[in-house]
Design an enzyme around this catalytic site. Sequence first.
Site, PDB file in Angstrom:
ATOM      1  CG  HIS A 200     -81.289 -80.810  50.340  1.00 41.43           C
ATOM      2  ND1 HIS A 200     -80.251 -81.606  49.905  1.00 41.43           N
ATOM      3  CD2 HIS A 200     -80.801 -79.539  50.388  1.00 41.43           C
ATOM      4  CE1 HIS A 200     -79.180 -80.857  49.702  1.00 41.43           C
ATOM      5  NE2 HIS A 200     -79.483 -79.597  49.981  1.00 41.43           N
ATOM      6  CB  CYS A 238     -79.244 -78.723  46.664  1.00 44.59           C
ATOM      7  SG  CYS A 238     -77.587 -78.417  47.331  1.00 44.59           S
ATOM      8  CG  HIS A 267     -79.943 -75.213  49.450  1.00 44.13           C
ATOM      9  ND1 HIS A 267     -79.717 -76.296  50.273  1.00 44.13           N
ATOM     10  CD2 HIS A 267     -80.914 -74.484  50.048  1.00 44.13           C
ATOM     11  CE1 HIS A 267     -80.527 -76.231  51.315  1.00 44.13           C
ATOM     12  NE2 HIS A 267     -81.270 -75.141  51.195  1.00 44.13           N
ATOM     13  CG  ASP A 313     -75.808 -74.779  50.076  1.00 45.13           C
ATOM     14  OD1 ASP A 313     -75.876 -74.666  51.305  1.00 45.13           O
ATOM     15  OD2 ASP A 313     -75.981 -75.867  49.498  1.00 45.13           O
ATOM     16  CG  HIS A 314     -72.165 -75.846  51.893  1.00 46.81           C
ATOM     17  ND1 HIS A 314     -72.001 -77.158  51.512  1.00 46.81           N
ATOM     18  CD2 HIS A 314     -73.219 -75.838  52.750  1.00 46.81           C
ATOM     19  CE1 HIS A 314     -72.916 -77.916  52.106  1.00 46.81           C
ATOM     20  NE2 HIS A 314     -73.665 -77.138  52.861  1.00 46.81           N
ATOM     21  CE1 TYR A 327     -75.218 -73.371  55.658  1.00 51.88           C
ATOM     22  CE2 TYR A 327     -73.858 -75.234  56.301  1.00 51.88           C
ATOM     23  CZ  TYR A 327     -74.938 -74.707  55.608  1.00 51.88           C
ATOM     24  OH  TYR A 327     -75.727 -75.546  54.840  1.00 51.88           O
TER      25      TYR A 327
END
Length: 361
Positions: A200, A238, A267, A313-314, A327
């Site tokens: 990552h 990401c 991500h 992702d977030h 999350y």
Amino acid sequence: MKLSFRWYGKEDKVTLRNIRQIPGMSTIVTAVYDVPVGQVWSRESIADLKSVIEAEGMAFEVVESIPVHEDIKLGKKTRDHYIENYCENIRRVAEAGVKCVCYNFMPVFDWTRTELAHELPDGSTTLAYYQSRVDEVNPLQSDSDLTLPGWDASYTRAELRDVVAEYQFMSEEMLWDNLKYFLERIIPVAVECGVNMAIHEDDPCWSIFGLPRIITDEKNLDRFLKLFDVPNNGITLCTGSLGCSGRNDVVKMAEKYGKMGRIHFVHMRNVAVLPENRGFEETAHLSVCGTLDMYAIMKALFDSGFEGYIRPDHGRMIWGETGRPGYGLYDRALGATYLNGLWEAIEKTEKKKMEKNSSPS
């Protein structure tokens, strides 16, 4: 594309039953979270994860993450012990059917943010990073504010100060050497076990507090992939970590590394990059909400033949939800549905083009 969702285990407020109701969801991304970094995961713990996930009709094929012990990053004499434990964890998750392991090589700090609940104009809250706030913090000073979100709470103030101090004598080249040493020992095990290792990028993708950071841009990703040039040594693309810096062309990178077959995990999140390097705010996944062209990134992945795992992702906190910052369920579920919609539209459009081109004129 295999749609996946991160889950933090049985204590997670977002349940597997919640996740399985997201259309198209197939894979759970998780890990054994109650074992200290550097120790071997028990087969029983891994089997338990696999059992509960499969009972809900989903697969356990991605681990995020098996953390890398600081002694490995620092190149200490004790690193061989921790690397062997790491190799054993790869073997054990592979036995359970895991195909991909996400990890990072960031010194001390994983992701760093200055706010966990920044309020956006629509009333939702999100993660944010403001450079001015980071600049106020000096982990080497005993009276410095050591409360930035995302920091490892397992460190005491003194321990955190000490481990940061150890890195003050490390250059980027030294960190590269330690990463190479690590890869030369774990990647052969991953190849033997049929596991794809997916590093990552650093989050954010620049140095903080003077610590070396090397997984930051296209040049460094090229260098990383050549350290051990086999398909199993790949990346987690990401979009938020790379996209928070204006110097990174995420669309280009998605196409380039996708065609190389070295993107094993994605991500997908959007960020609004602030002018003059002042930082960034995480946003809803929709392209118009941030700086990144999410459609173009997905199109680049599709065109490159990407068949790996992807997860929203977030997410923001919306509709009154509370829980682990970034999350929650609702916004990540919206993100997953958005990604599914983009992929289906791209897939069907390309199919129609092929049918038109192949039909008699």
